[in-house]
Design a protein around this motif. Structure first.
Motif, PDB file in Angstrom:
ATOM      1  N   SER A 596      10.215  47.306  13.511  1.00 51.93           N
ATOM      2  CA  SER A 596      10.219  47.717  14.922  1.00 51.93           C
ATOM      3  C   SER A 596       9.274  46.860  15.753  1.00 51.93           C
ATOM      4  O   SER A 596       9.571  46.515  16.901  1.00 51.93           O
ATOM      5  CB  SER A 596       9.836  49.198  15.047  1.00 51.93           C
ATOM      6  N   THR A 597       8.104  46.483  15.149  1.00 52.01           N
ATOM      7  CA  THR A 597       7.142  45.671  15.889  1.00 52.01           C
ATOM      8  C   THR A 597       7.719  44.291  16.180  1.00 52.01           C
ATOM      9  O   THR A 597       7.635  43.775  17.305  1.00 52.01           O
ATOM     10  CB  THR A 597       5.840  45.539  15.083  1.00 52.01           C
ATOM     11  N   ILE A 598       8.300  43.689  15.135  1.00 55.88           N
ATOM     12  CA  ILE A 598       8.857  42.350  15.299  1.00 55.88           C
ATOM     13  C   ILE A 598      10.014  42.367  16.306  1.00 55.88           C
ATOM     14  O   ILE A 598      10.091  41.522  17.209  1.00 55.88           O
ATOM     15  CB  ILE A 598       9.314  41.799  13.931  1.00 55.88           C
ATOM     16  N   VAL A 599      10.935  43.378  16.187  1.00 53.35           N
ATOM     17  CA  VAL A 599      12.098  43.453  17.087  1.00 53.35           C
ATOM     18  C   VAL A 599      11.643  43.673  18.528  1.00 53.35           C
ATOM     19  O   VAL A 599      12.176  43.074  19.470  1.00 53.35           O
ATOM     20  CB  VAL A 599      13.048  44.576  16.636  1.00 53.35           C
ATOM     21  N   PHE A 600      10.622  44.551  18.742  1.00 54.30           N
ATOM     22  CA  PHE A 600      10.149  44.831  20.097  1.00 54.30           C
ATOM     23  C   PHE A 600       9.611  43.575  20.764  1.00 54.30           C
ATOM     24  O   PHE A 600       9.959  43.260  21.907  1.00 54.30           O
ATOM     25  CB  PHE A 600       9.066  45.913  20.056  1.00 54.30           C
ATOM     26  N   LEU A 627      21.218  41.672  29.789  1.00 60.21           N
ATOM     27  CA  LEU A 627      20.024  42.507  29.854  1.00 60.21           C
ATOM     28  C   LEU A 627      20.293  43.904  29.302  1.00 60.21           C
ATOM     29  O   LEU A 627      19.411  44.515  28.683  1.00 60.21           O
ATOM     30  CB  LEU A 627      19.530  42.601  31.304  1.00 60.21           C
ATOM     31  N   ALA A 628      21.499  44.405  29.510  1.00 62.72           N
ATOM     32  CA  ALA A 628      21.832  45.732  28.992  1.00 62.72           C
ATOM     33  C   ALA A 628      21.751  45.760  27.472  1.00 62.72           C
ATOM     34  O   ALA A 628      21.271  46.735  26.871  1.00 62.72           O
ATOM     35  CB  ALA A 628      23.226  46.132  29.465  1.00 62.72           C
ATOM     36  N   VAL A 629      22.198  44.676  26.826  1.00 63.04           N
ATOM     37  CA  VAL A 629      22.170  44.609  25.351  1.00 63.04           C
ATOM     38  C   VAL A 629      20.728  44.435  24.849  1.00 63.04           C
ATOM     39  O   VAL A 629      20.227  45.195  24.014  1.00 63.04           O
ATOM     40  CB  VAL A 629      23.060  43.461  24.846  1.00 63.04           C
ATOM     41  N   ILE A 630      20.043  43.402  25.402  1.00 62.14           N
ATOM     42  CA  ILE A 630      18.677  43.123  24.941  1.00 62.14           C
ATOM     43  C   ILE A 630      17.753  44.287  25.285  1.00 62.14           C
ATOM     44  O   ILE A 630      16.921  44.710  24.468  1.00 62.14           O
ATOM     45  CB  ILE A 630      18.159  41.813  25.579  1.00 62.14           C
ATOM     46  N   GLY A 631      17.869  44.820  26.499  1.00 60.52           N
ATOM     47  CA  GLY A 631      17.005  45.916  26.918  1.00 60.52           C
ATOM     48  C   GLY A 631      17.207  47.161  26.079  1.00 60.52           C
ATOM     49  O   GLY A 631      16.243  47.882  25.765  1.00 60.52           O
ATOM     50  N   PHE A 635      14.280  48.774  23.873  1.00 60.72           N
ATOM     51  CA  PHE A 635      13.860  50.153  24.126  1.00 60.72           C
ATOM     52  C   PHE A 635      13.794  50.951  22.820  1.00 60.72           C
ATOM     53  O   PHE A 635      12.832  51.688  22.575  1.00 60.72           O
ATOM     54  CB  PHE A 635      14.838  50.812  25.104  1.00 60.72           C
ATOM     55  N   LEU A 636      14.804  50.810  21.998  1.00 54.85           N
ATOM     56  CA  LEU A 636      14.811  51.551  20.727  1.00 54.85           C
ATOM     57  C   LEU A 636      13.653  51.103  19.830  1.00 54.85           C
ATOM     58  O   LEU A 636      12.987  51.919  19.179  1.00 54.85           O
ATOM     59  CB  LEU A 636      16.157  51.351  20.025  1.00 54.85           C
ATOM     60  N   ALA A 637      13.406  49.779  19.786  1.00 50.62           N
ATOM     61  CA  ALA A 637      12.312  49.258  18.959  1.00 50.62           C
ATOM     62  C   ALA A 637      10.965  49.739  19.492  1.00 50.62           C
ATOM     63  O   ALA A 637      10.062  50.100  18.720  1.00 50.62           O
ATOM     64  CB  ALA A 637      12.366  47.733  18.927  1.00 50.62           C
ATOM     65  N   ALA A 638      10.793  49.754  20.811  1.00 53.77           N
ATOM     66  CA  ALA A 638       9.540  50.217  21.404  1.00 53.77           C
ATOM     67  C   ALA A 638       9.297  51.685  21.104  1.00 53.77           C
ATOM     68  O   ALA A 638       8.161  52.103  20.814  1.00 53.77           O
ATOM     69  CB  ALA A 638       9.578  49.982  22.909  1.00 53.77           C
ATOM     70  N   ASN A 639      10.339  52.478  21.143  1.00 57.07           N
ATOM     71  CA  ASN A 639      10.201  53.907  20.840  1.00 57.07           C
ATOM     72  C   ASN A 639       9.742  54.114  19.398  1.00 57.07           C
ATOM     73  O   ASN A 639       8.851  54.929  19.109  1.00 57.07           O
ATOM     74  CB  ASN A 639      11.539  54.617  21.091  1.00 57.07           C
ATOM     75  N   SER A 640      10.336  53.335  18.468  1.00 52.86           N
ATOM     76  CA  SER A 640       9.936  53.438  17.052  1.00 52.86           C
ATOM     77  C   SER A 640       8.501  52.945  16.854  1.00 52.86           C
ATOM     78  O   SER A 640       7.714  53.536  16.096  1.00 52.86           O
ATOM     79  CB  SER A 640      10.912  52.624  16.200  1.00 52.86           C
ATOM     80  N   LEU A 641       8.109  51.848  17.558  1.00 55.43           N
ATOM     81  CA  LEU A 641       6.763  51.295  17.435  1.00 55.43           C
ATOM     82  C   LEU A 641       5.709  52.292  17.920  1.00 55.43           C
ATOM     83  O   LEU A 641       4.701  52.541  17.245  1.00 55.43           O
ATOM     84  CB  LEU A 641       6.682  49.997  18.239  1.00 55.43           C
ATOM     85  N   LEU A 642       5.936  52.874  19.074  1.00 52.26           N
ATOM     86  CA  LEU A 642       4.971  53.832  19.626  1.00 52.26           C
ATOM     87  C   LEU A 642       4.862  55.079  18.766  1.00 52.26           C
ATOM     88  O   LEU A 642       3.778  55.659  18.621  1.00 52.26           O
ATOM     89  CB  LEU A 642       5.376  54.201  21.066  1.00 52.26           C
ATOM     90  N   SER A 643       5.975  55.494  18.186  1.00 51.47           N
ATOM     91  CA  SER A 643       5.938  56.668  17.293  1.00 51.47           C
ATOM     92  C   SER A 643       5.089  56.377  16.058  1.00 51.47           C
ATOM     93  O   SER A 643       4.314  57.228  15.592  1.00 51.47           O
ATOM     94  CB  SER A 643       7.363  57.057  16.873  1.00 51.47           C
TER      95      SER A 643
END
Length: 652
Positions: A596-600, A627-631, A635-643
């Motif tokens: 998740s860190t690397i993907v974010f 942007l819709a695809v990359i964003g 977003f999913l990677a950032a959510n996993s990283l913060l969790s």
């Protein structure tokens, strides 16, 4: 104080007069003939209901019953002993025919069984009416109980109340039907008012006609005036008369019955004041004639008829409180029609309208009538309003024509003639001059008029082109036509010199003899057409050059050295950030090499890269799609990283 009291009484009287209402139409003999034809054309019959209404309608007109089919046999074949309504119509036809004995097995038992608490008001009426038609006994007490129950259980509908009223008419006079009589006032209160002139019920003709018929028939049955105000009766009558062009047999029957009751009952009989003959009043036809009838176009006896006032469109009163005179004996109208000979429609009443010397125009005449023999039943005897039109023949008299020099403002030539004589000489004029013509329009009585249509028409003799001008009247109603030839040369005449016929056109709704008068022949000279005007004339209808639409040319991009320098300046803050991190010692020990860190971080970098490409290459729509695809992935990677970070902190 007394004077003020008298003034108040007069004011109230005037208000009452202005608010008075009268029936505005009748069911004429011609209308009645058409209605009778509807009943006649209904044969041969296909159902009992149509046969019932048609036969009763023909009986009203005292017409022969059609012999295209054996009606008695038809009734016996069509009647359904298990249907109360079917029995009702069958028994009604049988009673109307008089020579058709309708014998139905167990009919009395079935009809009495229908008169029970819980039955609908319509079922009760059909059952009671059928018993009466068949000559069978009616249990009045059972009927009253059933109607009370129906009135309390059914919705407060108009037709439910009508059926209750019609049922009460069939009961003996000594029966206590007070609660049914009270329904009249409640039902009338449900009527809808239109334009302060008509009253009707939802559902239209049939409910409205039935309320009127049932209320007055019950009133006559009990010798008690129904709870309907006089003004309401007139408004109901006005509505019914708007429906006199009905086509169905059922609607025709109910309309005819209701209007017949309004024309002759013990309580309220609306009076109709009608124009008799032409509404046009002139020096040749000075008499204003009216008739006074009921809504069925029948005479009401001799009347005293008064024209309370006659006012024009501007509110000017030309006469007041003038008595009509009874027409000559041969004016007593005896109409011979298909409805029968010797049908007295009405006496005519005459008024010399021209005696008050009215100006031509449309007048509203307010008429009051009073029976010479007192009749308290008559209503709507005051405030009837009729429209008459005073028309006249007109003439022009003397007509003056002048040619005026514009530059020196002096008259070059003056001519005059008397209508209808034409100016005998050709009048020559050029663009340095004005043509001025003056005339007046006079009535037969010598009054000056300003008709709605007054034109001066010039017609080119060669091209037949017509040019219209509007002369304007002054304060003394004298018309003046002022034609500046120089000012109108281009727009009106297109610099077309030549001979023109000049005509004066006069017309109005109150003029009996509208006319076109050929006044004179003009020879007009406009001079040479200016060059600019010629060019405009030549190119007015020629093909125009094609217009090719072009978008604005994009501005030139700056030199490459400028854009490169700007790009370097954009990245300078990023370089400064790394230098500062190195100086202060950035802590990157918490950076975890999870997926998740690397993907974010890759996604975040990809977004910045996308912005860069948007700046130099991509359009908005392509950028938004990427942007819709990359964003989304970022977003999913950032959510996993913060969790994950939150979970690690919770363990400490």
């Amino acid at each position: 104080m007394a004077a003020r009291g008298v003034s108040l009484v007069l004011l109230l009287a005037l208000i009452g007069l202005s608010q008075s209402l009268s029936a505005s139409s009748v069911l004429s003999l011609q209308d009645q003939t058409k209605l009778r034809k509807i009943f006649q054309d209904a044969s041969p019959f296909t159902d009992l209901e149509t046969a019932d209404y048609a036969v009763k309608g023909l009986k009203f007109f005292k017409s022969e019953i059609p012999t295209t089919q054996d009606l008695c046999k038809f009734v016996k074949e069509k009647v359904d002993i298990n249907d109360i309504k079917s029995i009702y119509h069958a028994s009604s036809v049988s009673k109307t025919l008089g020579n058709c004995n309708l014998a139905l097995n167990d009919a009395e038992k079935k009809l009495n069984e229908a008169i029970v608490e819980g039955a609908k008001a319509s079922t009760i009426f059909y059952a009671v009416s059928s018993l009466k038609n068949l000559g069978m006994k009616v249990d009045s007490n059972a009927v009253i109980k059933a109607i009370r129950a129906a009135a309390s259980s059914e919705e407060d509908s108009v037709m439910s109340s009508v059926h209750s009223l019609n049922t009460a008419i069939l009961l003996p006079k000594e029966t206590d039907v007070g609660f049914i009589v009270d329904m009249v006032e409640d039902v009338v209160a449900q009527a809808d008012e239109i334009d302060n002139t008509y009253l009707q019920f939802e559902g239209g003709l049939v409910p409205t006609a039935e309320v009127i018929a049932a209320s007055y028939k019950l009133g006559e049955h009990l010798k008690k005036k129904p709870s309907i105000q006089e003004e309401q009766v007139i408004k109901f009558a006005n509505y019914l008369l708007t429906r006199k062009h009905v086509q169905s047999v059922k609607d025709t029957f109910f309309l005819l019955r209701a209007l017949n009751i309004l024309s002759n009952n013990d309580f309220h009989v609306p009076v109709v004041v009608q124009l008799y003959g032409t509404p046009l009043i002139s020096a040749d036809n000075k008499i204003f004639k009216v008739r006074v009838t009921n809504v069925m176009d029948k005479a009401l006896g001799k009347m005293s008829v008064t024209a309370v006032s006659a006012t024009d469109s501007e509110g000017t009163t030309v006469l007041s409180n003038k008595e009509f005179k009874a027409g000559a004996d041969d004016d007593f109208i005896v109409i011979t029609s298909e409805l029968g000979k010797g049908y007295y429609a009405a006496h005519s009443y005459d008024l010399d309208f021209m005696a008050s010397k009215p100006s031509p125009g449309v007048y509203t005449v307010t008429v009051n009538v009073k029976p010479q023999k007192e009749d308290k039943r008559l209503i709507g005897t005051s405030g009837a309003q009729l429209k008459v039109k005073v028309v006249t023949k007109v003439t022009m008299g003397k007509v003056d024509l002048s040619l005026v020099d514009k530059e020196h403002s002096h008259t070059v030539k003056s001519l005059s003639t008397n209508y209808p004589n034409k100016f005998d000489k050709t009048i020559e004029a050029d663009f340095h001059q004005k043509i001025v013509m003056k005339f007046a329009i006079k009535s037969e009585a010598g009054q000056l008029l300003t008709p709605h249509q007054a034109f001066v028409r010039l017609t080119n003799q060669k091209t037949k082109q017509e040019i219209f001008f509007v002369p304007e009247p002054d304060s003394s109603k004298m018309y003046k036509f002022d034609l500046d030839l120089g000012a109108t040369a281009k727009d009106s005449f297109a610099y077309r010199s030549g001979k023109y016929d000049m005509d004066i056109v006069i017309g109005d709704a109150v003029i009996q003899n509208p006319f076109e008068w050929s006044a004179c022949l003009l020879s007009l000279t406009f001079g040479e057409q200016p060059p600019k005007a010629k060019k405009e004339k030549q190119t007015m209808y020629s093909t125009k050059p094609q217009i090719d639409h072009q978008f604005r040319v994009p501005e030139k991009r700056p030199p490459q050295t400028v854009s490169t320098a700007f790009t370097v300046l954009v990245f300078v803050p990023l370089l400064i950030m790394f230098v500062v991190w190195f100086k202060i010692g950035a802590n990157i020990s918490n950076f975890g090499f999870s997926l998740s860190t690397i993907v974010f971080h890759i996604g975040l970098g990809a977004i910045f890269a996308l912005y860069y490409y948007f700046w130099i290459k991509l359009d908005m729509f392509t950028t938004l799609k990427v942007l819709a695809v990359i964003g989304g992935i970022t977003f999913l990677a950032a959510n996993s990283l913060l969790s994950g970070i939150a979970a690690r902190r919770a363990k400490r």
